[in-house]
Design a protein around this motif. Structure first.
Motif, mmCIF file in Angstrom:
data_model
loop_
_atom_site.group_PDB
_atom_site.id
_atom_site.type_symbol
_atom_site.label_atom_id
_atom_site.label_comp_id
_atom_site.label_asym_id
_atom_site.label_seq_id
_atom_site.Cartn_x
_atom_site.Cartn_y
_atom_site.Cartn_z
ATOM 1 N N SER A 194 0.830 -1.205 0.000
ATOM 2 C CA SER A 194 0.000 0.000 0.000
ATOM 3 C C SER A 194 0.865 1.254 0.000
ATOM 4 N N ALA A 195 0.194 2.400 -0.140
ATOM 5 C CA ALA A 195 0.894 3.680 -0.097
ATOM 6 C C ALA A 195 1.402 4.026 1.302
ATOM 7 N N HIS A 196 0.981 3.232 2.306
ATOM 8 C CA HIS A 196 1.352 3.513 3.695
ATOM 9 C C HIS A 196 2.606 2.754 4.141
ATOM 10 N N ARG A 197 3.210 1.999 3.241
ATOM 11 C CA ARG A 197 4.376 1.197 3.611
ATOM 12 C C ARG A 197 5.519 2.066 4.142
ATOM 13 N N GLY A 198 5.844 3.140 3.433
ATOM 14 C CA GLY A 198 6.966 3.974 3.849
ATOM 15 C C GLY A 198 6.772 4.558 5.231
ATOM 16 N N ARG A 199 5.574 5.076 5.517
ATOM 17 C CA ARG A 199 5.304 5.649 6.830
ATOM 18 C C ARG A 199 5.390 4.579 7.913
ATOM 19 N N MET A 200 4.880 3.381 7.626
ATOM 20 C CA MET A 200 4.935 2.298 8.609
ATOM 21 C C MET A 200 6.390 1.933 8.914
ATOM 22 N N THR A 220 -1.237 5.803 15.594
ATOM 23 C CA THR A 220 -2.676 5.677 15.377
ATOM 24 C C THR A 220 -3.231 6.783 14.490
ATOM 25 N N GLU A 221 -2.562 7.911 14.425
ATOM 26 C CA GLU A 221 -3.086 9.055 13.674
ATOM 27 C C GLU A 221 -2.715 9.041 12.192
ATOM 28 N N LEU A 222 -1.614 8.394 11.847
ATOM 29 C CA LEU A 222 -1.083 8.520 10.496
ATOM 30 C C LEU A 222 -1.560 7.437 9.532
ATOM 31 N N PHE A 223 -2.581 6.646 9.933
ATOM 32 C CA PHE A 223 -3.091 5.578 9.077
ATOM 33 C C PHE A 223 -4.616 5.587 9.088
ATOM 34 N N PRO A 224 -5.252 5.206 7.965
ATOM 35 C CA PRO A 224 -6.715 5.146 7.916
ATOM 36 C C PRO A 224 -7.255 3.987 8.738
ATOM 37 N N THR A 225 -8.563 3.981 8.981
ATOM 38 C CA THR A 225 -9.197 3.013 9.872
ATOM 39 C C THR A 225 -8.900 1.575 9.459
ATOM 40 N N HIS A 226 -8.967 1.263 8.173
ATOM 41 C CA HIS A 226 -8.798 -0.126 7.744
ATOM 42 C C HIS A 226 -7.349 -0.594 7.807
ATOM 43 N N PHE A 227 -6.404 0.327 8.081
ATOM 44 C CA PHE A 227 -5.006 -0.049 8.254
ATOM 45 C C PHE A 227 -4.504 0.223 9.669
ATOM 46 N N ARG A 228 -5.324 0.832 10.531
ATOM 47 C CA ARG A 228 -4.811 1.366 11.789
ATOM 48 C C ARG A 228 -4.216 0.280 12.681
ATOM 49 N N SER A 229 -4.968 -0.777 12.964
ATOM 50 C CA SER A 229 -4.438 -1.845 13.820
ATOM 51 C C SER A 229 -3.291 -2.575 13.135
ATOM 52 N N ASP A 230 -3.392 -2.771 11.827
ATOM 53 C CA ASP A 230 -2.327 -3.440 11.084
ATOM 54 C C ASP A 230 -1.038 -2.622 11.153
ATOM 55 N N VAL A 244 -0.185 -0.471 13.548
ATOM 56 C CA VAL A 244 0.327 -0.606 14.915
ATOM 57 C C VAL A 244 1.035 -1.940 15.071
ATOM 58 N N ALA A 245 0.411 -3.010 14.554
ATOM 59 C CA ALA A 245 0.987 -4.348 14.692
ATOM 60 C C ALA A 245 2.322 -4.463 13.965
ATOM 61 N N TRP A 246 2.383 -3.952 12.730
ATOM 62 C CA TRP A 246 3.616 -4.055 11.962
ATOM 63 C C TRP A 246 4.722 -3.164 12.538
ATOM 64 N N SER A 247 4.423 -1.896 12.761
ATOM 65 C CA SER A 247 5.475 -0.954 13.149
ATOM 66 C C SER A 247 5.957 -1.168 14.573
ATOM 67 N N ASN A 248 5.053 -1.513 15.472
ATOM 68 C CA ASN A 248 5.426 -1.685 16.881
ATOM 69 C C ASN A 248 5.692 -3.148 17.212
ATOM 70 N N ASN A 249 4.673 -3.998 17.059
ATOM 71 C CA ASN A 249 4.785 -5.377 17.536
ATOM 72 C C ASN A 249 5.732 -6.240 16.714
ATOM 73 N N LEU A 250 5.688 -6.114 15.405
ATOM 74 C CA LEU A 250 6.476 -7.033 14.581
ATOM 75 C C LEU A 250 7.891 -6.522 14.320
ATOM 76 N N LEU A 251 8.027 -5.299 13.844
ATOM 77 C CA LEU A 251 9.346 -4.769 13.478
ATOM 78 C C LEU A 251 10.000 -3.997 14.624
ATOM 79 N N GLY A 252 9.251 -3.099 15.241
ATOM 80 C CA GLY A 252 9.825 -2.296 16.315
ATOM 81 C C GLY A 252 10.308 -3.111 17.491
#
Length: 413
Positions: A218-224, A337-347, A349-357
């Motif tokens: 998605s277009a949100h990959r870089g921000r994540m 939580t602010e920089l992603f739309p609703t359908h990507f918000r939890s995903d 958080v999960a990718w940037s914090n739980n999986l990679l961070g």
């Protein structure tokens, strides 16, 4: 965009009840976080662990925070309410089972699984806070919920010395973790799904589960990925700042259990108003200016908490180390939580914090344990104070200001 002088949007009765529910749930996240710190020397002595063994044990347990990815991203499919309910029940179960662990392997396994549910609960609580509260109060709500985590740490610091003196010893610390299940049984009946998720679910009814790599395409990959880097750099310091302080104080400063307990309790008490204010700070001053204050104090606190020679100096520095370990979270949770739309918000958080961070969250304690065998805990952990400064540079370089904007606006930045 709202300004600091404009009147704040009033909270509805449901928002106030939800505020209490999420705060109490966060309280036990803080309790559990400090519990491991408080009982690590006791478990290490009982089970014959070396410093590198203790670092490895913490690293293994922290792997649960990465596995929590599975639950957190499901909140975009199953809903926030369902996942939050599952996580609180799971944490309660495995916290109690930790108290029954017969050896270090069972202890590590139970605590790893407890962390899966605990971090899942914490992450979904932040999504709830972002989606259910007005834009001019979002940072404050996220900050206060996180501050209740610190309050849980204070209670833990106060009761652990008493619990360690009971016949059950360190095991009784985890039996206290059964309290959330009672709380949830009473309070969960009034918990609703977030309005934003309900709209999202209605729009996408009939669609299948999103693929694991959806956000990467998605277009949100870089921000994540930017946020994952900032989370990871931050965790190198904040994850370890409090975890190993008791071990350091006992072994390298010659403090007693009572003196350590008094220092941690005092530092946690004094730091709590600062942590409560951190959410308000990022609502008034903005995310970026708030980050400058919070991250700078974090670096100074961690350096002093592991380098100063006296108990008084260490305790004062520990105030800012504890503040930093919690204070950075409202900043990063607000952004994530602010920089992603609703359908990507939890995903997201999960990718940037739980999986990679969380890669550094898991590996840094292991590396510090190995380093501590050579140079001691003080020198090993104090060197991590540079990482909050690196994270601050990344925030100022990569992330926009989002204060006072609706989620629909910030997710398009």
């Amino acid at each position: 965009m709202t300004t600091a002088s404009e009147p704040k949007t009033p909270l509805t009765p449901y928002q106030r009840r939800l505020f209490v529910f999420l705060s109490v749930a966060s309280f036990f996240e803080g309790y559990d976080f400090l519990a491991l710190t408080q009982i690590l020397p006791n478990v290490g002595a009982e089970m014959g662990l070396s410093p590198s063994d203790e670092g490895l044990l913490v690293g293994v347990i922290n792997a649960g925070t990465m596995i929590a990815y599975v639950l957190v991203r499901k909140a975009d499919q199953w809903g926030r309410r369902r996942v939050l309910t599952i996580t609180i029940a799971g944490y309660t179960l495995f916290s109690v089972l930790t108290g029954l662990a017969p050896n270090v392997f069972a202890f590590a396994a139970c605590q790893l699984l407890a962390r899966v549910f605990l971090i899942g609960e914490w992450a979904v609580s932040m999504v709830y806070a972002a989606e259910e509260y007005p834009k001019d109060r979002r940072g404050m709500v996220i900050g206060v919920i996180q501050a209740f985590s610190s309050l849980g740490s204070i209670v833990c610091a106060g009761v652990v010395p008493l619990l360690l003196s009971t016949p059950l010893g360190w095991r009784s610390v985890y039996f206290v973790g059964g309290v959330p299940l009672v709380m949830m049984a009473v309070a969960r009946r009034g918990l609703r799904e977030t309005a934003r998720f309900e709209r999202h679910a209605a729009e996408r009814r009939g669609e299948g589960a999103p693929p694991f790599t959806q956000i990467l395409r998605s277009a949100h990959r870089g921000r994540m990925l930017e946020l994952a880097l900032i989370w990871g750099v931050t965790y190198v310091c904040t994850q370890n700042a409090v975890t190993f302080w008791k071990t350091f104080a006992l072994r390298e400063r010659g403090m007693t259990d009572a003196e350590v307990g008094a220092s941690i309790t005092l530092a946690a008490l004094v730091s709590t108003p600062l942590i409560f204010a951190s959410g308000k700070l990022i609502d008034v001053a903005g995310r970026r200016r708030g980050a400058v204050v919070i991250y700078t104090l974090t670096a100074a606190g961690v350096l002093g908490a592991y380098a100063l020679p006296t108990q008084a100096g260490l305790t004062v520095a520990l105030i800012f180390a504890i503040f930093g370990a919690s204070g950075v979270l409202p900043v990063l949770n607000a952004y994530t939580t602010e920089l992603f739309p609703t359908h990507f918000r939890s995903d997201a958080v999960a990718w940037s914090n739980n999986l990679l961070g969380r890669i550094t969250y898991i590996l840094s304690p292991i590396g510090l344990g190995i380093a501590a065998e050579r140079v001691g805990w003080g020198r090993a952990v104090s060197t991590t104070a540079v990482f909050p400064l690196i994270a601050l540079v990344l925030i100022l370089w990569l992330l926009p200001e989002t204060r006072g904007k609706e989620l629909e606006e910030t997710s398009r930045v």
